[in-house]
Design a protein around this motif. Structure first.
Motif, mmCIF file in Angstrom:
data_model
loop_
_atom_site.group_PDB
_atom_site.id
_atom_site.type_symbol
_atom_site.label_atom_id
_atom_site.label_comp_id
_atom_site.label_asym_id
_atom_site.label_seq_id
_atom_site.Cartn_x
_atom_site.Cartn_y
_atom_site.Cartn_z
ATOM 1 N N TYR A 53 98.932 42.083 -28.276
ATOM 2 C CA TYR A 53 98.198 41.178 -28.763
ATOM 3 C C TYR A 53 96.758 41.230 -27.732
ATOM 4 N N VAL A 54 95.868 41.008 -28.521
ATOM 5 C CA VAL A 54 94.664 40.665 -27.734
ATOM 6 C C VAL A 54 94.153 39.126 -28.176
ATOM 7 N N SER A 55 94.263 38.239 -27.141
ATOM 8 C CA SER A 55 93.797 37.000 -27.086
ATOM 9 C C SER A 55 92.536 36.547 -26.875
ATOM 10 N N HIS A 56 91.825 36.175 -27.826
ATOM 11 C CA HIS A 56 90.267 35.842 -27.705
ATOM 12 C C HIS A 56 90.052 34.319 -27.164
ATOM 13 N N VAL A 57 90.543 34.376 -26.038
ATOM 14 C CA VAL A 57 90.244 32.895 -25.206
ATOM 15 C C VAL A 57 88.838 32.411 -25.489
ATOM 16 N N GLY A 58 87.990 33.327 -25.041
ATOM 17 C CA GLY A 58 86.685 32.825 -24.909
ATOM 18 C C GLY A 58 86.149 32.154 -26.353
ATOM 19 N N ASP A 59 86.172 33.015 -27.471
ATOM 20 C CA ASP A 59 86.204 32.547 -28.814
ATOM 21 C C ASP A 59 86.749 31.213 -29.052
ATOM 22 N N MET A 60 87.787 31.200 -28.789
ATOM 23 C CA MET A 60 88.604 29.930 -28.972
ATOM 24 C C MET A 60 87.990 28.665 -28.239
ATOM 25 N N LEU A 61 87.754 29.128 -26.979
ATOM 26 C CA LEU A 61 87.188 27.828 -26.182
ATOM 27 C C LEU A 61 85.755 27.200 -26.823
ATOM 28 N N ASN A 62 84.914 28.400 -26.962
ATOM 29 C CA ASN A 62 83.606 28.139 -27.485
ATOM 30 C C ASN A 62 83.743 27.348 -28.884
ATOM 31 N N ARG A 63 84.471 27.866 -29.787
ATOM 32 C CA ARG A 63 84.769 27.383 -31.206
ATOM 33 C C ARG A 63 85.321 25.949 -30.985
ATOM 34 N N THR A 64 86.046 25.490 -30.188
ATOM 35 C CA THR A 64 86.688 24.181 -30.214
ATOM 36 C C THR A 64 86.083 23.238 -29.232
ATOM 37 N N ALA A 65 85.246 23.689 -28.603
ATOM 38 C CA ALA A 65 84.504 22.608 -27.546
ATOM 39 C C ALA A 65 84.151 21.427 -28.031
#
Length: 144
Positions: A53-65
């Motif tokens: 799996y590749v977890s797109h942590v940056g996208d999630m943090l930016n999307r949910t800020a």
């Protein structure tokens, strides 16, 4: 007595950040985020390992800020590549079956304001150092 408790609290509070710094190893990457993710993926797959799996942590943090009341951009981009090694996992779990708690293993690539890094979390002494060595080898190969 109060002075002793206060001193203990201050010392204990100062120990937390030092421990937090020991939780991960990271290396600066000379190149783009995309080049770093390609290099990490290639280093993992080149060892015959499968990325689960590749977890797109940056996208999630930016999307949910905004949803969590923040306007802080922690990472421009950040991904974590998760995988296991049958050989290494068997060795560390034969040493202690509770090492299952550390699987899967991850190597991250992050971009903080144009500074790209590659890294991984640290593991406890003993058998898990075999995993940490594998992760460091992968990171070093990706940096070449």
């Amino acid at each position: 007595m109060k002075r002793s408790l206060l001193s203990f609290a201050l010392v204990a509070g100062l120990a937390v950040p030092a421990a937090a710094e020991d939780q991960a190893v990271s290396y600066p990457f000379e190149g783009s985020f995309e080049d770093a993710t390609f290099a990490v993926e290639s280093a993992i797959v080149g060892r015959g390992l499968v990325i689960d799996y590749v977890s797109h942590v940056g996208d999630m943090l930016n999307r949910t800020a905004a949803d969590v009341g923040s306007d802080v951009e922690l990472f421009t981009q950040a991904d974590v590549f998760l995988f296991c090694s049958a050989q290494v996992s068997r060795a560390v779990m034969e040493a202690d079956p509770m090492n299952i708690a550390h699987c899967p293993y991850g190597v991250f690539v992050a971009d903080r304001g144009g500074e790209v890094m590659i890294g991984y979390r640290t593991y406890p002494d003993g058998a898990m150092q075999e995993v940490q060595s594998l992760l460091d080898d992968i990171a070093m190969e990706a940096l070449e």
